[in-house]
Design an enzyme around this catalytic site. Structure first.
Site, short mmCIF file in Angstrom:
data_model
loop_
_atom_site.label_atom_id
_atom_site.label_comp_id
_atom_site.label_asym_id
_atom_site.label_seq_id
_atom_site.Cartn_x
_atom_site.Cartn_y
_atom_site.Cartn_z
CE LYS A 70 -3.69 -2.42 2.34
NZ LYS A 70 -5.05 -2.44 3.31
CG HIS A 84 -5.14 -6.24 -0.38
ND1 HIS A 84 -6.48 -6.19 0.42
CD2 HIS A 84 -5.27 -7.36 -1.02
CE1 HIS A 84 -7.12 -7.27 -0.12
NE2 HIS A 84 -6.76 -7.50 -1.05
CD GLU A 122 -9.05 -9.03 -3.45
OE1 GLU A 122 -9.89 -8.82 -2.47
OE2 GLU A 122 -7.76 -9.60 -3.08
CG ASN A 182 -3.62 -2.47 6.87
OD1 ASN A 182 -3.30 -2.13 5.62
ND2 ASN A 182 -4.85 -3.59 7.08
CE1 TYR A 190 -9.22 -2.75 0.30
CE2 TYR A 190 -8.77 -0.68 -1.00
CZ TYR A 190 -8.25 -1.85 -0.33
OH TYR A 190 -7.14 -2.05 -0.16
P1 CMP Z 1 -7.41 -4.77 4.10
O1 CMP Z 1 -8.04 -5.70 5.10
O2 CMP Z 1 -6.24 -5.03 3.17
O3 CMP Z 1 -8.66 -4.40 3.33
C1 CMP Z 1 -9.81 -3.46 3.98
C2 CMP Z 1 -8.82 -2.16 4.62
O4 CMP Z 1 -9.55 -1.14 5.23
C3 CMP Z 1 -7.98 -2.51 5.79
O5 CMP Z 1 -7.02 -3.33 5.11
C4 CMP Z 1 -7.56 -1.26 6.05
O6 CMP Z 1 -6.47 -0.56 5.38
C5 CMP Z 1 -8.99 -0.53 6.25
N1 CMP Z 1 -9.50 -0.77 7.59
C6 CMP Z 1 -10.22 -1.82 8.10
N2 CMP Z 1 -10.63 -1.48 9.34
C7 CMP Z 1 -10.29 -0.22 9.53
C8 CMP Z 1 -10.81 0.59 10.77
N3 CMP Z 1 -11.44 0.24 11.69
N4 CMP Z 1 -10.48 1.90 10.45
C9 CMP Z 1 -9.94 2.38 9.10
N5 CMP Z 1 -9.26 1.55 8.28
C10 CMP Z 1 -9.82 0.47 8.22
#
Ligand code: CMP
Length: 141
Positions: A11, A117, A128, A114, A51
């Site tokens: 990311k 992905h 995807e 984070n 998303y």
């Molecule tokens: P990922 O699981 O790759 O895909 C969905 C994304 O949404 C996740 O990673 C985070 O980047 C984002 N995400 C998930 N939960 C939260 C949250 N509580 N607050 C902000 N972003 C979130």
């Protein structure tokens, strides 16, 4: 049907912090073959579509802004049990809950930003991967 493939994105925060090489090294060392890879940038429409499942969530706007603010590295990875093994390698969505040594524990700043992905099922890995790559960009190695 098991495909032995998963899809990942490094990311924007990973690229901004210069972690691309270190993360790709961890992926390779864990036994994943990179069968497709590119650096690209998602448009707002791309991120909203990718998303779409999260569109009712309160963090959706933030997520789209984050994922479009800079380039990503998208890749398709191959390994036995790819989806499950890759999710173990990257660790929990929230880096505070991620196991020691996982990519998110090492490189993620927060639950939102984070670092990486990983697809959550074989079906989503195929969807995807096809979102980002055409057939001629995917190689059998
Ligand atoms: P990922 O699981 O790759 O895909 C969905 C994304 O949404 C996740 O990673 C985070 O980047 C984002 N995400 C998930 N939960 C939260 C949250 N509580 N607050 C902000 N972003 C979130």
């Amino acid at each position: 049907m098991a495909t032995n493939r998963t899809f990942t994105m490094l990311k924007p925060d990973s690229l901004e912090k210069g972690h691309t090489g270190a993360i790709l090294e961890k992926i390779s060392s864990a036994g994943f073959k990179i069968v497709a890879m590119k650096q690209t940038q998602m448009t707002t429409a791309d991120a909203e579509a990718f998303y779409a499942i999260h569109k009712e969530r309160p963090f959706f706007g933030e997520l789209v802004e984050y994922m479009t603010r800079g380039p990503i590295v998208a890749a398709i990875l191959e390994k036995e049990n790819a989806v499950e093994d890759f999710r173990a390698l990257i660790g929990a969505t929230n880096p505070e809950e991620a196991a020691e040594g996982t990519i998110r524990k090492l490189y993620a700043a927060s639950i939102g930003e984070n670092a990486v992905h990983g697809s959550d099922s074989d079906e989503n890995a195929a969807i995807e991967g096809a979102f980002h790559f055409s057939g001629r960009e995917i190689f059998s190695l």
